[in-house]
Design an enzyme around this catalytic site. Structure first.
Site, PDB file in Angstrom:
ATOM      1  CG  HIS A 124      56.659  -4.518  -3.671  1.00 34.49           C
ATOM      2  ND1 HIS A 124      57.531  -3.734  -2.976  1.00 34.49           N
ATOM      3  CD2 HIS A 124      55.450  -3.870  -3.598  1.00 34.49           C
ATOM      4  CE1 HIS A 124      56.898  -2.665  -2.507  1.00 34.49           C
ATOM      5  NE2 HIS A 124      55.631  -2.729  -2.861  1.00 34.49           N
TER       6      HIS A 124
ATOM      7  CG  HIS B 164      65.340  -0.497  -4.119  1.00 38.08           C
ATOM      8  ND1 HIS B 164      64.852   0.688  -4.601  1.00 38.08           N
ATOM      9  CD2 HIS B 164      64.467  -0.927  -3.178  1.00 38.08           C
ATOM     10  CE1 HIS B 164      63.729   0.970  -3.966  1.00 38.08           C
ATOM     11  NE2 HIS B 164      63.465   0.007  -3.101  1.00 38.08           N
TER      12      HIS B 164
ATOM     13  CG  ASP C  97      62.198  -7.165   1.410  1.00 42.01           C
ATOM     14  OD1 ASP C  97      61.494  -6.895   2.394  1.00 42.01           O
ATOM     15  OD2 ASP C  97      61.894  -6.863   0.245  1.00 42.01           O
TER      16      ASP C  97
HETATM   17  N1  ACO Z   1      70.261 -10.573  -8.253  1.00 40.04           N
HETATM   18  C1  ACO Z   1      70.913 -10.703  -9.430  1.00 40.04           C
HETATM   19  N2  ACO Z   1      70.789  -9.824 -10.462  1.00 40.04           N
HETATM   20  C2  ACO Z   1      69.969  -8.790 -10.259  1.00 40.04           C
HETATM   21  C3  ACO Z   1      69.251  -8.583  -9.068  1.00 40.04           C
HETATM   22  C4  ACO Z   1      69.426  -9.526  -8.032  1.00 40.04           C
HETATM   23  N3  ACO Z   1      68.795  -9.423  -6.866  1.00 40.04           N
HETATM   24  N4  ACO Z   1      68.519  -7.473  -9.179  1.00 40.04           N
HETATM   25  C5  ACO Z   1      68.730  -6.987 -10.413  1.00 40.04           C
HETATM   26  N5  ACO Z   1      69.581  -7.778 -11.057  1.00 40.04           N
HETATM   27  C6  ACO Z   1      70.080  -7.613 -12.437  1.00 40.04           C
HETATM   28  C7  ACO Z   1      69.055  -8.115 -13.439  1.00 40.04           C
HETATM   29  O1  ACO Z   1      69.209  -9.482 -13.700  1.00 40.04           O
HETATM   30  C8  ACO Z   1      69.346  -7.254 -14.640  1.00 40.04           C
HETATM   31  O2  ACO Z   1      70.503  -7.766 -15.283  1.00 40.04           O
HETATM   32  P1  ACO Z   1      70.654  -7.664 -16.871  1.00 40.04           P
HETATM   33  O3  ACO Z   1      70.652  -6.189 -17.185  1.00 40.04           O
HETATM   34  O4  ACO Z   1      71.966  -8.343 -17.136  1.00 40.04           O
HETATM   35  O5  ACO Z   1      69.468  -8.387 -17.449  1.00 40.04           O
HETATM   36  C9  ACO Z   1      69.732  -5.904 -14.007  1.00 40.04           C
HETATM   37  O6  ACO Z   1      70.196  -6.207 -12.696  1.00 40.04           O
HETATM   38  C10 ACO Z   1      68.557  -4.941 -13.931  1.00 40.04           C
HETATM   39  O7  ACO Z   1      67.442  -5.613 -13.358  1.00 40.04           O
HETATM   40  P2  ACO Z   1      65.955  -5.071 -13.478  1.00 40.04           P
HETATM   41  O8  ACO Z   1      65.033  -6.129 -12.969  1.00 40.04           O
HETATM   42  O9  ACO Z   1      65.694  -4.514 -14.825  1.00 40.04           O
HETATM   43  O10 ACO Z   1      66.032  -3.828 -12.514  1.00 40.04           O
HETATM   44  P3  ACO Z   1      64.912  -3.254 -11.616  1.00 40.04           P
HETATM   45  O11 ACO Z   1      65.207  -1.852 -11.320  1.00 40.04           O
HETATM   46  O12 ACO Z   1      63.574  -3.554 -12.182  1.00 40.04           O
HETATM   47  O13 ACO Z   1      65.155  -4.173 -10.315  1.00 40.04           O
HETATM   48  C11 ACO Z   1      64.226  -5.341  -8.492  1.00 40.04           C
HETATM   49  C12 ACO Z   1      64.576  -3.996  -9.104  1.00 40.04           C
HETATM   50  C13 ACO Z   1      62.995  -5.909  -9.179  1.00 40.04           C
HETATM   51  C14 ACO Z   1      63.929  -5.099  -7.031  1.00 40.04           C
HETATM   52  C15 ACO Z   1      65.402  -6.331  -8.640  1.00 40.04           C
HETATM   53  O14 ACO Z   1      66.573  -5.797  -8.096  1.00 40.04           O
HETATM   54  C16 ACO Z   1      65.102  -7.695  -8.012  1.00 40.04           C
HETATM   55  O15 ACO Z   1      64.420  -8.517  -8.626  1.00 40.04           O
HETATM   56  N6  ACO Z   1      65.621  -7.948  -6.777  1.00 40.04           N
HETATM   57  C17 ACO Z   1      65.336  -9.177  -6.086  1.00 40.04           C
HETATM   58  C18 ACO Z   1      63.977  -9.126  -5.422  1.00 40.04           C
HETATM   59  C19 ACO Z   1      63.958  -8.180  -4.253  1.00 40.04           C
HETATM   60  O16 ACO Z   1      64.792  -8.219  -3.372  1.00 40.04           O
HETATM   61  N7  ACO Z   1      62.915  -7.337  -4.216  1.00 40.04           N
HETATM   62  C20 ACO Z   1      62.685  -6.407  -3.120  1.00 40.04           C
HETATM   63  C21 ACO Z   1      62.940  -4.998  -3.534  1.00 40.04           C
HETATM   64  S1  ACO Z   1      62.755  -3.902  -2.157  1.00 40.04           S
HETATM   65  C22 ACO Z   1      61.091  -3.844  -1.922  1.00 40.04           C
HETATM   66  O17 ACO Z   1      60.295  -3.909  -2.814  1.00 40.04           O
HETATM   67  C23 ACO Z   1      60.628  -3.796  -0.563  1.00 40.04           C
END
Ligand code: ACO
Length: 379
Positions: free
Chosen positions: A222, A261, A315
């Site tokens: 987050h 996201h 971010d």
């Molecule tokens: N890099 C690489 N792969 C990613 C990323 C990323 N940044 N984000 C998602 N994925 C992939 C996951 O590995 C997953 O792949 P899979 O289906 O092959 O296992 C797929 O996309 C879905 O990921 P989830 O975690 O289930 O999706 P969710 O909707 O929960 O993701 C999240 C949202 C947690 C923000 C994710 O994109 C992430 O971890 N991003 C990096 C951290 C980040 O930047 N967070 C800030 C978000 S904005 C905020 O809160 C202010």
């Protein structure tokens, strides 16, 4: 009503109505109370946005002046909190320190339990002002310096930078920080806002809700992602290493921080705005290295992640802007809290005005039943 489908991560679950913000995740659009984020970032100020979110409409000129004066009057911290900040261990993360300090503000407020709309509104104003003062003081203390007392004659953004750096910022710096605050002020039912509402729905005091929200924001999935992005930039070290770094990360199935996201499946509009400002400061102040590394990560990761709807979020580029304003990396997430307190407070006020129904979802039980209890000495 009984829903038996499991909504993993509560994805798609709607539990209340809001007029505070709307995200069109497919189109990459964000609105605060109906106003496009681009217009607010360009034309308004953090104080105007705070008024909009807390009161549901844009202020008139004299209302804005009165609101600014109200905020400015609440900037000072109680002596006991200031002294406590100085006593915190230096190794502690500033988010942990902020969480503790807000909790302490709650202990000092004799009317902390006041859950009336008016009481919550007044406490929200105080928290908006004081969280900024706490974060700035923590930054000074970390550097072995005395905290700088707030000034009443400066805007929220200018006063914060003044307390951080000990000098009044230029108009350009003030605008830059103000835009960052506006962009981070509110974002629907994200993890920290949901946490704040879950606590509020138990009829706990607002300090408990905000303390919990700060805890949720701290996580790198987050708000903690802004710090993690800058750590990635440091790890990459030079623009020409960015492509190999991304390929290695993705090959190891690791995440690229600052991308992806839950709601946006297109470019986060806040990232687009911050990228523009990051480019300006990078060019103007000769800080092109960080910006170059980020644009190369975005391009390389985009080849694999773009088709999956994973793009830079708020971010990704914010750190370039914060660094330019003299804010150290470990303070990036606290800055997020300095802005987001408005969204948390506005959601608490909005939910409080409904029947404030207790938030209590269920987990599907998949364990065994009616097992025979074996006494301890017989196991
Ligand atoms: N890099 C690489 N792969 C990613 C990323 C990323 N940044 N984000 C998602 N994925 C992939 C996951 O590995 C997953 O792949 P899979 O289906 O092959 O296992 C797929 O996309 C879905 O990921 P989830 O975690 O289930 O999706 P969710 O909707 O929960 O993701 C999240 C949202 C947690 C923000 C994710 O994109 C992430 O971890 N991003 C990096 C951290 C980040 O930047 N967070 C800030 C978000 S904005 C905020 O809160 C202010």
């Amino acid at each position: 009503m009984s829903v038996t489908e499991i909504a993993r991560g509560l994805e798609g679950v709607v539990f209340t109505e809001t007029k505070l913000s709307y995200i069109d995740g497919q189109a990459g659009k964000l609105y605060y109370a109906g106003y496009p984020i681009e217009a607010l970032a360009e034309e308004s100020s953090y104080e105007e946005v705070a008024f909009l979110l807390l009161q549901g409409r844009l202020p008139k000129k004299e209302e804005l002046e009165a609101f600014k004066a109200q905020l400015a009057a609440e900037r000072e911290l109680p002596e006991v909190v200031l002294n406590a900040l100085k006593a915190y261990p230096k190794h502690t993360h500033p988010m942990s320190a902020l969480r503790t300090a807000v909790s302490q503000l709650g202990m000092l407020d004799e009317r902390a339990e006041d859950l009336s709309q008016e009481g919550l509104y007044q406490k929200s104003i105080a928290l908006i002002s004081r969280i900024a003062t706490i974060v700035a003081a923590l930054k000074r203390i970390r550097e072995g310096k005395e905290p700088v007392a707030p000034r009443k004659d400066l805007s929220h953004a200018a006063n914060f930078l003044y307390m951080v750096n000990g000098e009044v910022p230029s108009r350009e710096q003030e605008k830059l920080f103000d835009v960052a605050l506006v962009l981070h002020a509110e974002h629907g039912m994200n993890a920290s806002t949901f946490t704040a509402l879950a606590v509020h729905s138990t009829s706990a005091d607002i300090y408990s809700s905000i303390t919990a929200a700060i805890g949720a924001l701290k996580g790198p999935r987050h708000g903690g992602a802004n710090e993690a992005v800058m750590r990635s930039v440091q790890e990459v070290g030079a623009p020409e290493r960015a492509v190999a770094w991304v390929q290695e990360k993705l090959a190891k199935k690791e995440r690229i921080m600052g991308m992806g996201h839950r709601v946006y499946k297109a470019l986060d509009p806040r990232a687009r705005i911050l990228k523009k400002y990051a480019e300006i400061v990078a060019q103007k102040h000769g800080r092109t290295q960080e910006y170059e590394i980020l644009t190369r990560i975005e391009a390389e990761a985009g080849k694999v992640l773009g088709p999956k709807g994973i793009y830079p979020n708020v971010d990704f580029y914010s750190g370039v802007v914060y660094s330019d304003l003299g804010i150290p990396v470990e303070f990036f997430t606290p800055i997020f809290a300095v802005a987001r307190i408005v969204g948390w407070a506005a959601h608490i006020l909005e939910y409080n005005a409904t029947d404030n129904r207790l938030l209590r979802p269920k987990a599907r039980y998949v364990g065994e039943l009616d097992l025979e209890y074996v006494p301890l000495e017989a196991r």
